[in-house]
Design an enzyme around this catalytic site. Structure first.
Site, PDB file in Angstrom:
ATOM      1  N   GLU A   1     -19.162  -4.514  16.355  1.00  0.00           N
ATOM      2  CA  GLU A   1     -19.423  -3.518  15.320  1.00  0.00           C
ATOM      3  C   GLU A   1     -20.928  -3.275  15.218  1.00  0.00           C
ATOM      4  O   GLU A   1     -21.426  -2.325  15.774  1.00  0.00           O
ATOM      5  CB  GLU A   1     -18.804  -3.970  13.993  1.00  0.00           C
ATOM      6  CG  GLU A   1     -18.715  -2.835  13.003  1.00  0.00           C
ATOM      7  CD  GLU A   1     -17.466  -2.855  12.148  1.00  0.00           C
ATOM      8  OE1 GLU A   1     -16.670  -3.783  12.240  1.00  0.00           O
ATOM      9  OE2 GLU A   1     -17.310  -1.903  11.368  1.00  0.00           O
TER      10      GLU A   1
ATOM     11  N   GLU B   1     -18.640 -12.329   5.199  1.00  0.00           N
ATOM     12  CA  GLU B   1     -18.147 -10.980   4.922  1.00  0.00           C
ATOM     13  C   GLU B   1     -17.149 -10.986   3.754  1.00  0.00           C
ATOM     14  O   GLU B   1     -17.157 -10.105   2.914  1.00  0.00           O
ATOM     15  CB  GLU B   1     -17.444 -10.435   6.174  1.00  0.00           C
ATOM     16  CG  GLU B   1     -16.805  -9.076   5.990  1.00  0.00           C
ATOM     17  CD  GLU B   1     -16.240  -8.523   7.292  1.00  0.00           C
ATOM     18  OE1 GLU B   1     -15.885  -9.343   8.172  1.00  0.00           O
ATOM     19  OE2 GLU B   1     -16.171  -7.292   7.440  1.00  0.00           O
TER      20      GLU B   1
HETATM   21  C1  BGC Z   1     -17.909  -3.182   8.156  1.00  0.00           C
HETATM   22  C2  BGC Z   1     -18.455  -3.111   6.759  1.00  0.00           C
HETATM   23  C3  BGC Z   1     -18.377  -1.700   6.299  1.00  0.00           C
HETATM   24  C4  BGC Z   1     -16.922  -1.366   6.281  1.00  0.00           C
HETATM   25  C5  BGC Z   1     -16.507  -0.098   5.646  1.00  0.00           C
HETATM   26  C6  BGC Z   1     -16.477  -2.775   8.107  1.00  0.00           C
HETATM   27  O1  BGC Z   1     -15.833  -2.873   9.292  1.00  0.00           O
HETATM   28  O2  BGC Z   1     -18.104  -4.406   8.737  1.00  0.00           O
HETATM   29  O3  BGC Z   1     -19.337  -3.966   6.350  1.00  0.00           O
HETATM   30  O4  BGC Z   1     -19.072  -1.378   5.185  1.00  0.00           O
HETATM   31  O5  BGC Z   1     -16.320  -1.535   7.526  1.00  0.00           O
HETATM   32  O6  BGC Z   1     -15.564  -0.460   4.812  1.00  0.00           O
END
Ligand code: BGC
Length: 987
Positions: A571, A834
């Protein structure tokens, strides 16, 4: 010394003492950077700080000198600009106002300031900046690329047949169509996994892809295991060397290299690495602009033969970037460089990239952010970056026309190597496989030190966590295998580290060696955008100190070129929501002004014509209009203005901010955001609470409108400010009508809902008290636990404190059972997770589909450590006036905080012993602070042992409930009071 000489000396000293000022001017910066090269701004802004050993120091005037040579500035001459004496206490963002500056111009500068009594201080040390290449015509260089990738690109790639199934037995499916679908412009670059191939033919076993393909008329076969990469044509991943040999016929007096790439580059001149940038150039939306770097390389040049060589890799341009993007901006990287030489006799010469350069395959067989790097040391070419190389096996390069790209100078600190970590422990969970624990979840690469026979292939795998059986937990990396390979050349101790990739990890697994590697086989090399550290926080609770450390590591690891969500899985994108919730905390930990100056341009670059901001920037995903995510386009510039007093950033982004608010207006119904909210993420990853998404949308619509009005006001544009203030009031009315009951209950009855309404000032005064009460009740009902996700989490502690409920804020902060900030700390976390439940003793790991252990968003409580417990907050933009108001409650008995603001160092250190409270506070010169001392009455308060009201430079302002309020100028003050720890701070 005879007596008359002594008298004379004493007399001179006395006179000097009387006339000279106590003020010292230092820390000179241009556009936030120290001695930068390659400045594009026509009127760069200059900042400095003043210090003084006496209390209450103020700058009453300044003089700036800017000269075209060191000699002139040494002689106190400013031929480019002499501001003369300017009566002003401003010391930040002073725009250059001298002669127009031209490309490459060298500017040497210094400052003197006058103290509060009107005495001039000494001239500061000299600083400098150099202008960049301001016009496209300043560039002679052509974009070049190694030849092979362009020639193979034209050959067509056909997937003839592909199967995917269990490596050992059974469960094989035909994936020919799925694989063919992933071919783009005759290139294929995927990580083999269920997501990429659209099916899982056999769960819980490792699978393998077998493919027959045709390329340029020839037929090939290939087998790839699950989670390994498949790249076709195979060489498009390799890193090439680009080289030019040339002669310098006389001695070089000065040499400047301007370089950049669509991709990543590393330049060497005459065997030495140029600069210390890592992963240059920074990631931008290459469709809109590319940042170039300028380096002084004079010391690397030689009279006679010289060689300049560059390594060129895919990086963000043509490698894998987050969420499946590969070759998103282009198929192959290209390089641009211009070396400008000035000889001692005044002649100039340019060595620029063009068709005369040569290329050669490098030992870096492949390099990719998600996949990792493969290096074969046997392919090293001796003297590859030195003059005198036999270039007969080097190939021509191709020139590619990229002249339409906008080139702009680097405006931020580059990514650099920040520090090194030594392993804390080594284990051998499987024979021949060793795992090194670096003791810290970090971002960067490993420096490998091994000694093994030629051809030995060492494999390095990376992970943030271990499985219960001691092996690496890599499922959460998704499509980012993060595997590096090093093939030994076999001549004794070999040291290597990857050049163009990075991983997020704490544990490194080494395999492939014939015998046990030494304890020093692995060193963690930490990389990050090199923002200067500005904050330190410590208190009496070691768990909170670990939390602060986790927040800082999270920031370091995720501020890599752009503010990312996470550094380990596939990501690593510039997610707007994450950036927006964390920016305030970030500004305390490090000087992020330059970092956001750069990224906010990427944000505007990603804005749609209709005005909506995209979800990630540089924009590679398209999503847009999401509440709290899109609002980063307003919140971030505003925060930079508040913290650094930067009006230019507001001016620059105001049009985009306005467009966003106007977009929200158009895409709402009766001022309620019931529609067009894109992929709406709500209060992302909240736990046991459901805040209505349209409510969040409407609340952020109001907040962005409010900040837009404030921005116009800050820039003196009153009519616009009035217009948007009125709109804010109207949204507020609509919000109350739609979501707030007469008794103050907000729809959804969630902590996030109440926290936003209080923070964004959405409620009438009487209902504010009610909302705070409901918020507190909900926390108590949940046993002293929070329930917010990314969106609400940063507001909780500040609004509780503001509403007189600091005890509850402390209770939340010090809570260590799930869900809470200290829960992960208790589990041994070294970064912010997270999710609140990334790992629990009962359930183990959360869903590996989304379970990063290094996401900073939930660490946005860091603002409260500095601004709340440390009590350091701006009372006006840029900390020109400061509020010192520490929140003191049961649970902590001391806290020590420092913050290097743009005005200079602010520090507090407090201690609570029984009813006795002591606070030491340091206020920088040229600012004033309002200091709040917890006390029931003023009489008991002392400063440096005297009644406070009589102390030098301390002015009693008023007694508030539970707090005595003083005004102080610069200096260090030691207050004591006999109080109750009642936590009545306002935030
Ligand atoms: C990310 C986040 C981001 C989100 C949106 C995720 O996959 O890691 O931190 O803000 O997607 O909801």
């Amino acid at each position: 010394m005879n007596s008359s000489k002594l008298l004379l000396t004493l007399g001179t000293m006395l006179l000097a003492g009387l006339c000279s000022a106590a003020i010292v001017t230092k820390n000179l910066r241009c556009e936030y950077l120290r001695d930068p090269r390659g400045i594009d701004a026509a009127n760069p802004r200059l900042s400095w700080i003043t210090t003084s050993s006496r209390r209450g120091e103020m700058q009453t005037a300044y003089q700036v000198l800017v000269a075209s040579s060191k000699k002139l500035i040494d002689g106190d001459k400013g031929d480019l600009w002499d501001s003369g004496k300017v009566a002003s206490d401003e010391s930040c963002q002073i725009a250059y106002a001298g002669k127009p500056l031209i490309s490459r111009e060298d500017c040497f500068w210094k400052i003197r300031t006058w103290d509060r009594d009107g005495n001039p201080g000494a001239w500061s040390q000299m600083a400098q900046w150099q202008m960049g290449l301001l016009q496209p015509t300043d560039w002679d260089a052509q974009w070049i690329i190694a030849n092979p990738p362009t020639s193979t690109a034209a050959e067509s790639l056909i997937i003839r047949h592909a199967t995917y199934g269990a490596a050992e037995s059974g469960g094989v499916v035909d994936v020919t169509a799925a694989l063919a679908d992933r071919v783009k412009d005759n290139h294929l670059n995927i990580v083999v996994n269920n997501t990429a191939l659209g099916k899982d033919p056999a769960s819980n076993v490792v699978k393998r892809l077998q493919v027959d393909y045709e390329m340029g008329g020839k037929v090939f076969k290939k087998e790839v295991n699950e989670n390994q990469k498949l790249v076709l044509p195979e060489e498009s991943e390799s890193v090439w060397c680009l080289r030019k040999s040339f002669r310098a016929n006389s001695s070089v007096q000065r040499a400047v290299l301007y370089a950049t790439a669509l991709g990543l580059y590393e330049v060497h001149i005459n065997g030495k690495r140029v600069g210390d940038h890592v992963l240059a150039p920074d990631w931008t939306d290459y469709r809109k602009r590319v940042r170039y770097q300028a380096y002084d390389v004079t010391s690397l040049m030689k009279r006679g033969p010289n060689a300049i060589t560059a390594l060129l890799a895919n990086g963000w341009f043509s490698g894998h970037i987050g969420n499946g993007g590969n070759q998103y901006f282009g198929k192959a990287p290209v390089f641009l460089a211009q070396l400008e030489l000035t000889y001692a006799d005044g002649r100039t010469e340019r060595i620029a990239t063009d068709a005369s350069w040569k290329s050669h395959r490098s030992p870096i067989l492949s390099s990719d952010f998600m996949l990792g790097e493969d290096y074969d040391a046997r392919m090293e070419v001796k003297g590859w970056d030195k003059p005198g190389l036999n270039e007969s096996t080097w190939l021509p390069v191709a020139v590619r026309d990229e002249s339409f790209r906008r080139l702009e100078a680097q405006v931020t600190e580059p990514v650099r190597q920040i520090c090194e970590l030594k392993p804390k422990a080594v284990s051998e969970p499987k024979p021949g496989t060793w795992i090194y624990d670096l003791g810290q979840n970090m971002v960067g690469v490993v420096r490998l030190k091994v000694s093994a026979p030629a051809g030995t292939q060492v494999t390095l795998r990376h992970a943030e966590m271990l499985n219960p059986n001691g092996t690496l937990y890599t499922q959460n990396l998704r499509g980012a295998p993060s595997v590096d390979h090093y093939t030994c050349k076999g001549d004794g101790v070999e040291i290597w580290q990857p050049h163009f990739t990075f991983h997020g990890f704490r544990y490194v697994e080494i395999s492939g060696l014939p015998s046990r590697p030494k304890d020093d086989a692995v060193t963690g090399i930490v990389i990050a955008s090199d923002t200067t550290r500005t904050g330190e926080f410590a208190c009496s609770d070691a768990r909170v100190n670990q939390l602060q450390s986790n927040i800082q590591w999270g920031q370091r690891g995720n501020y890599v070129s752009v503010p990312t969500d996470c550094p380990q899985r596939d990501e690593r994108l510039g997610w707007m929501g994450d950036a927006e919730v964390f920016i305030r905390t970030a500004t305390y930990n490090a000087d992020v002004a330059g970092f956001f100056t750069k990224w906010l341009v990427d944000v505007d670059d990603g804005q749609s014509a209709a005005g909506s901001f995209s979800d990630v920037n540089p924009n590679t995903m398209g999503g847009n209009g999401v509440p709290a995510w899109g609002d980063a386009g307003v919140i971030c510039p505003w925060t930079i203005y508040e913290v650094y007093g930067d009006k230019r950033i507001l001016e620059q982004h105001l049009p985009a901010m306005k467009k966003w608010v106007d977009y929200l207006l158009l895409h709402s119904d009766g001022l309620i955001r019931v529609k067009d909210r894109g992929d709406d993420y709500g209060d992302w990853l909240s736990i046991g609470a459901n805040t209505p998404k349209d409510l969040i949308g409407t609340a952020f619509f109001a907040y962005s409108t409010h900040l837009l009005a404030n921005s116009y006001r800050a820039l003196g544009q009153e009519a616009e400010a009035e217009h948007y203030s009125q709109l804010f009031d109207d949204i507020k009315t609509a919000f109350n009508k739609r979501y707030v009951a007469n008794d103050g209950r907000i729809e959804g009855n969630t902590q996030c809902g109440y926290a936003m309404a209080l923070k964004f000032d959405l409620l009438p005064d009487d209902l504010r008290i009610k909302a705070a009460q409901y918020l507190e009740e909900d926390i108590k009902a949940k046993g002293g636990h929070l329930s917010t996700g990314f969106v609400g989490v940063s507001y909780l502690l500040p609004v509780l404190t503001q509403m007189g409920k600091a005890d509850t804020a402390y209770e939340l902060l010090l809570q260590d059972t799930f869900p809470s900030w200290l829960f992960s700390v208790k589990q041994g976390a070294t970064t912010i997770w997270e999710r609140w439940d990334g790992w629990t003793p009962e359930k183990g790991f959360q869903d590996p589909g989304m379970n990063s252990f290094n996401h900073y968003s939930l660490g946005s409580c860091g603002e409260y450590l500095f601004g709340g417990i440390g009590g350091i907050r701006p009372a006006s933009p840029g900390f020109k006036t400061i509020r010192i108001d520490p929140v003191v409650c049961e649970g902590l008995n001391w806290a020590s905080t420092r913050f290097d603001s743009i005005q200079g160092r602010i520090a507090t250190s407090w201690k609570q012993e029984g009813k006795h409270f002591a606070l030491e506070v340091t206020v920088p010169a040229n600012t004033t602070a309002t200091v709040y001392i917890p006390a029931q009455d003023t009489a008991s308060i002392t400063e440096s042992g005297k009644p406070a009201a009589q102390a030098e430079g301390v002015k009693f302002l008023r007694q508030e409930t539970g707090k005595a309020v003083f005004e102080v100028g610069s200096g260090t003050y030691k207050f004591t009071s006999e109080n109750q720890a009642i936590g009545l701070s306002r935030f």
